[in-house]
Design an enzyme around this catalytic site. Structure first.
Site, mmCIF file in Angstrom:
data_model
loop_
_atom_site.group_PDB
_atom_site.id
_atom_site.type_symbol
_atom_site.label_atom_id
_atom_site.label_comp_id
_atom_site.label_asym_id
_atom_site.label_seq_id
_atom_site.Cartn_x
_atom_site.Cartn_y
_atom_site.Cartn_z
ATOM 1 N N CYS A 1 57.754 -20.097 -83.995
ATOM 2 C CA CYS A 1 56.800 -20.067 -82.164
ATOM 3 C C CYS A 1 57.208 -21.079 -81.215
ATOM 4 O O CYS A 1 57.416 -20.657 -80.258
ATOM 5 C CB CYS A 1 55.581 -20.690 -82.914
ATOM 6 S SG CYS A 1 55.405 -22.708 -83.532
ATOM 7 N N HIS B 1 61.091 -24.113 -85.812
ATOM 8 C CA HIS B 1 59.511 -22.989 -85.511
ATOM 9 C C HIS B 1 59.960 -21.562 -84.703
ATOM 10 O O HIS B 1 60.251 -21.622 -83.447
ATOM 11 C CB HIS B 1 58.969 -23.968 -85.462
ATOM 12 C CG HIS B 1 57.974 -25.275 -85.726
ATOM 13 N ND1 HIS B 1 57.354 -25.431 -86.234
ATOM 14 C CD2 HIS B 1 59.190 -26.871 -85.821
ATOM 15 C CE1 HIS B 1 56.850 -27.069 -87.092
ATOM 16 N NE2 HIS B 1 58.380 -27.583 -86.942
ATOM 17 N N CYS C 1 53.172 -22.189 -89.697
ATOM 18 C CA CYS C 1 52.457 -23.274 -88.745
ATOM 19 C C CYS C 1 51.633 -22.285 -88.669
ATOM 20 O O CYS C 1 51.324 -21.760 -88.450
ATOM 21 C CB CYS C 1 53.280 -22.884 -87.307
ATOM 22 S SG CYS C 1 52.329 -22.474 -86.412
ATOM 23 N N GLU C 2 50.365 -23.753 -88.843
ATOM 24 C CA GLU C 2 49.270 -23.120 -88.245
ATOM 25 C C GLU C 2 48.346 -23.183 -87.334
ATOM 26 O O GLU C 2 47.343 -22.458 -86.817
ATOM 27 C CB GLU C 2 48.328 -24.453 -89.152
ATOM 28 C CG GLU C 2 48.272 -25.663 -88.232
ATOM 29 C CD GLU C 2 47.036 -26.707 -89.296
ATOM 30 O OE1 GLU C 2 47.248 -26.333 -90.327
ATOM 31 O OE2 GLU C 2 46.382 -27.755 -89.024
ATOM 32 N N HIS C 3 48.836 -23.137 -86.483
ATOM 33 C CA HIS C 3 48.804 -23.123 -84.347
ATOM 34 C C HIS C 3 49.334 -21.211 -84.246
ATOM 35 O O HIS C 3 48.822 -21.089 -83.173
ATOM 36 C CB HIS C 3 49.177 -23.326 -83.906
ATOM 37 C CG HIS C 3 48.839 -25.163 -84.274
ATOM 38 N ND1 HIS C 3 49.615 -26.321 -84.013
ATOM 39 C CD2 HIS C 3 48.049 -25.882 -84.771
ATOM 40 C CE1 HIS C 3 49.697 -27.015 -84.326
ATOM 41 N NE2 HIS C 3 48.086 -27.337 -84.880
ATOM 42 N N HIS C 4 50.229 -21.309 -84.974
ATOM 43 C CA HIS C 4 50.609 -19.584 -85.147
ATOM 44 C C HIS C 4 50.411 -18.220 -85.919
ATOM 45 O O HIS C 4 50.953 -17.302 -85.598
ATOM 46 C CB HIS C 4 51.998 -19.423 -84.095
ATOM 47 C CG HIS C 4 51.654 -20.765 -82.592
ATOM 48 N ND1 HIS C 4 52.613 -21.684 -82.437
ATOM 49 C CD2 HIS C 4 51.566 -20.439 -81.339
ATOM 50 C CE1 HIS C 4 51.928 -22.150 -81.053
ATOM 51 N NE2 HIS C 4 51.723 -21.329 -80.593
ATOM 52 N N GLN D 1 53.910 -29.650 -90.081
ATOM 53 C CA GLN D 1 55.618 -30.456 -90.341
ATOM 54 C C GLN D 1 55.174 -32.083 -90.479
ATOM 55 O O GLN D 1 55.787 -32.259 -91.445
ATOM 56 C CB GLN D 1 56.924 -30.073 -89.761
ATOM 57 C CG GLN D 1 57.992 -30.429 -89.851
ATOM 58 C CD GLN D 1 58.713 -30.212 -89.199
ATOM 59 O OE1 GLN D 1 58.808 -29.699 -88.112
ATOM 60 N NE2 GLN D 1 59.915 -31.384 -88.947
#
Ligand SMILES: [Zn+2]
Length: 197
Positions: free
Chosen positions: A158, A156, A87-90, A128
């Site tokens: 995260c 996920h 995931c690109e956020h975490h 996703q």
């Protein structure tokens, strides 16, 4: 599509990522030189390069010589394709299963190519929703079918390890293009084939 030169510019020399990782280990309060961690920065760099190797892959390389002209217009479905992404956020993993279906017009693609298309987009920094959409668009570009449906079920890290700490919640996303978007019967056929044991 990125040119070779552009890829070289964004891909740092071996060791550059490891150097930053060593600093991160220190900033997290650990000793990057103790035995267990001594080679971790290099290992992490290698692992990250593998996990983001989808940036170095392009669709035409994958599809290359694997398109076949057929007289077949029923649904093609490849289900339960395992994937692992970040995931690109975490920068934490999300993983699960992807189901890909299309209705051919004049061509089909070699079945083994579909998981490779999934990997090409999964091995990037992702969300996703975009992963699901990009796979559908790539199948459309490659095969020019009457329609494409992609369903992605994921968990996920995260969400599982931090934040809400919900271990069993799953996230489902879908992308329906062409006849899969227009025609409810096509969509329903896809979903019932996916859900069949
Ligand atoms: Zn996340």
């Amino acid at each position: 599509m990125k040119s070779k030169a552009a890829i070289k510019m964004i891909r740092p020399k071996g060791g550059a990522i490891a150097t930053h990782m060593e600093d991160m280990i220190r900033l997290l309060g650990e000793d990057p030189h103790r035995e267990g961690l001594a080679n971790t920065p290099q290992r992490w760099e290698k692992a990250m390069q593998y996990l983001t190797s989808g940036y170095q892959t392009n669709l035409s390389e994958i599809v290359n010589r694997a398109l076949f002209t057929v007289d077949f217009d029923e649904m093609v479905l490849v289900k339960n394709i395992e994937f692992f992404s970040l995931c690109e956020h975490h920068l934490l993993p999300f993983f699960g299963k992807i189901h890909v279906a299309y209705l051919p017009k004049t061509k089909v693609i070699g079945l083994s190519k579909i998981p490779r298309i999934v990997d090409m987009f999964a091995r990037r920094l992702q969300v996703q929703e975009r992963l699901t959409q990009q796979i559908a668009e790539a199948i459309t570009e490659a095969v020019a079918p009457r329609g494409v449906g992609v369903l992605c079920e994921a968990q996920h890290f995260c969400m599982m390890m931090r934040g809400v700490e919900k271990q069993h919640s799953g996230t489902v996303t879908s992308a329906m293009l062409g006849s899969f978007r227009r025609n409810k019967a096509t969509r329903d056929e896809f979903l019932s084939l996916v859900n069949r044991a």
